[in-house]
Motif scaffolding. Sequence first.
Motif, PDB file in Angstrom:
ATOM      1  N   THR A  39     -16.847 -52.526 117.632  1.00 29.72           N
ATOM      2  CA  THR A  39     -15.838 -51.498 117.861  1.00 29.72           C
ATOM      3  C   THR A  39     -15.967 -50.397 116.818  1.00 29.72           C
ATOM      4  O   THR A  39     -16.154 -50.681 115.628  1.00 29.72           O
ATOM      5  CB  THR A  39     -14.427 -52.118 117.780  1.00 29.72           C
ATOM      6  N   LEU A  40     -15.843 -49.154 117.258  1.00 28.16           N
ATOM      7  CA  LEU A  40     -15.853 -48.011 116.361  1.00 28.16           C
ATOM      8  C   LEU A  40     -14.457 -47.407 116.325  1.00 28.16           C
ATOM      9  O   LEU A  40     -13.875 -47.097 117.368  1.00 28.16           O
ATOM     10  CB  LEU A  40     -16.852 -46.953 116.841  1.00 28.16           C
ATOM     11  N   LEU A  41     -13.915 -47.273 115.127  1.00 27.60           N
ATOM     12  CA  LEU A  41     -12.667 -46.544 114.915  1.00 27.60           C
ATOM     13  C   LEU A  41     -13.056 -45.197 114.335  1.00 27.60           C
ATOM     14  O   LEU A  41     -13.874 -45.118 113.414  1.00 27.60           O
ATOM     15  CB  LEU A  41     -11.762 -47.291 113.930  1.00 27.60           C
ATOM     16  N   ASP A  42     -12.474 -44.150 114.880  1.00 26.78           N
ATOM     17  CA  ASP A  42     -12.871 -42.802 114.510  1.00 26.78           C
ATOM     18  C   ASP A  42     -11.620 -41.959 114.339  1.00 26.78           C
ATOM     19  O   ASP A  42     -10.704 -42.032 115.169  1.00 26.78           O
ATOM     20  CB  ASP A  42     -13.744 -42.226 115.635  1.00 26.78           C
ATOM     21  N   GLY A  43     -11.565 -41.190 113.266  1.00 26.61           N
ATOM     22  CA  GLY A  43     -10.418 -40.319 113.095  1.00 26.61           C
ATOM     23  C   GLY A  43     -10.456 -39.570 111.789  1.00 26.61           C
ATOM     24  O   GLY A  43     -11.351 -39.762 110.962  1.00 26.61           O
ATOM     25  N   GLU A  44      -9.474 -38.702 111.600  1.00 25.00           N
ATOM     26  CA  GLU A  44      -9.372 -37.878 110.406  1.00 25.00           C
ATOM     27  C   GLU A  44      -8.189 -38.333 109.570  1.00 25.00           C
ATOM     28  O   GLU A  44      -7.104 -38.587 110.094  1.00 25.00           O
ATOM     29  CB  GLU A  44      -9.217 -36.414 110.787  1.00 25.00           C
ATOM     30  N   LEU A  45      -8.424 -38.425 108.271  1.00 26.83           N
ATOM     31  CA  LEU A  45      -7.393 -38.839 107.330  1.00 26.83           C
ATOM     32  C   LEU A  45      -7.305 -37.808 106.215  1.00 26.83           C
ATOM     33  O   LEU A  45      -8.309 -37.184 105.864  1.00 26.83           O
ATOM     34  CB  LEU A  45      -7.734 -40.219 106.758  1.00 26.83           C
ATOM     35  N   PRO A  46      -6.130 -37.637 105.627  1.00 27.98           N
ATOM     36  CA  PRO A  46      -5.952 -36.576 104.637  1.00 27.98           C
ATOM     37  C   PRO A  46      -6.577 -36.862 103.273  1.00 27.98           C
ATOM     38  O   PRO A  46      -6.943 -35.931 102.560  1.00 27.98           O
ATOM     39  CB  PRO A  46      -4.437 -36.443 104.517  1.00 27.98           C
TER      40      PRO A  46
END
Length: 86
Positions: A39-46
């Motif tokens: 599984t790939l988790l993808d996203g933007e974090l500050p």
Amino acid sequence: MNNERSLISYHIRLQGKVDRGLASWLPELSLTEEMDGNTLLDGELPDQAALLGVLFRIHNLNLQILSVEIRNPKVSEAPHGTVQNG
């Protein structure tokens, strides 16, 4: 002076398939099932503190982390007025 922060894009690979119910504990990341069964988790974090919070939740959900990859941050104004790009 603008103190706008840039968001950093992360790819976090987990071993095996992650149940959609468990994924709801990670709302800031999108979930993609890969062809190899992981599984790939993808996203933007500050910031790194947000990343550590996500990694802590993944740990508490008993999920195995295979890798964490930092992608290029979005261009934004740095705290000292310089422009950053990754």
